[in-house]
Design a protein around this motif. Structure first.
Motif: not given
Length: 313
Positions: A200-204, A272-273, A279-282
């Motif tokens: 549900e979160y994306r990199v801003g 993650f970097a 992009d979605r962060a899972v």
């Protein structure tokens, strides 16, 4: 000597980073995707933590003043050597005067170029890594620009040929990013972890070497949103007032007072970097035993690359 004919917007020298200086308020810096840099170094026969190029976002062109062996890894880019397409994750021998072209990444964010012998820039606090906010390390503590020239350490001997590409199973892994519970995990409800794990979160757009802000549902605090400052580390997921998670990255602060719900485990911080804005962060929660096993597997992978390099010569 390597001459930069066209510099990408974020080109620096990085190695494995500084150790033992966080007590002075100096971040470790180092490669954002350390497994990628280490892998490229091993392919060309360097110690895994040797200094190389790190760049992001834009294309780049380099000219080599002398014969060298190189390898490129990290984000997926198209490579050309003197106009001919060449593969990543492979040891490439370049001639004096050869030009290497690198495209905008097709996926991922940070790319790495290792050269046999390593880049010969001075060590500062035990590392050649660039720390841009402090203006030290790398090449005069700054971004590398078009026209810059960087010397290479003694390259030693190497095979004058292109080797086989590194087997896929030995390149850095994929999958959800694993997170250990942080010191203030108790301040947050379980639905926060469910949201992190479900993408549900994306990199801003506010994402750089200091930290990545995540965009998604606001996180509610069950405890205070501000605490006395305490030690922080790369991978720490802070939840400031307002509820937008911030992940501390390599050049991020060494202390902070925001509650920390978790910390990305070391073997997964590079993956993650590589996430770009949008992009979605899972992020999936794991226990300490899983984190330790992941670290052991990463060490095993590094050792196997060393064996593969020896066999391929």
């Amino acid at each position: 000597m390597i001459e930069v004919l066209k510099a990408s917007p974020f080109l620096t020298v990085q190695d494995a980073g500084r150790t033992g200086s966080r007590c002075r308020g100096i971040p470790g810096s180092g490669a954002m995707d350390l497994p990628a840099l280490r892998t490229a170094n091993l392919i060309v026969g360097n110690p895994a933590d040797t200094a190389g190029f790190e760049w992001a976002l834009g294309p780049m062109v380099l000219r080599f003043g002398e014969e060298a062996m190189i390898a490129v890894g990290g984000a997926l880019v198209d490579l050309t050597l003197d106009g001919a397409a060449v593969p990543a994750w492979t040891a490439l021998t370049v001639r004096a005067g050869s030009e290497l072209g690198l495209s905008v990444p097709r996926s991922g964010r940070f790319s790495y170029l290792a050269v046999a012998g390593g880049l010969a820039v001075p060590e500062v606090f035990g590392s050649r890594s660039t720390y841009l906010p402090g203006r030290f390390g790398g090449l005069d503590g700054r971004l590398i620009r078009t026209g810059d020239q960087l010397p290479v350490q003694g390259a030693g001997s190497f095979d004058a040929r292109i080797r086989e590409r590194l087997p896929e199973q030995l390149t850095p892994g994929t999958g959800p990013v694993r997170v250990l519970p942080g010191p203030q995990d108790r301040f947050f409800e379980d639905p926060v972890w469910q949201a992190l794990a479900s993408g549900e979160y994306r990199v801003g757009r506010a994402a750089d070497r200091m930290g990545y802000r995540l965009e998604g549902p606001a996180v509610s605090h069950r405890g205070p949103a501000a605490l006395p400052s305490e030690a922080a580390c790369p991978g720490a997921i802070q939840i400031p007032q307002g509820g937008a998670p911030i992940v501390v990255m390599n050049d991020g602060p060494t202390v902070g007072g925001y509650p920390k719900i978790g910390v990305i485990i070391g073997p997964d911080l590079g993956r993650f970097a590589q996430l770009s804005p949008g992009d979605r962060a899972v992020l999936t929660r794991v226990d300490l035993a899983t984190a330790l096993e992941a670290s052991r597997q990463e060490l095993d992978r590094v050792e196997e690359i060393g064996r593969w390099v020896t066999r391929s010569r």
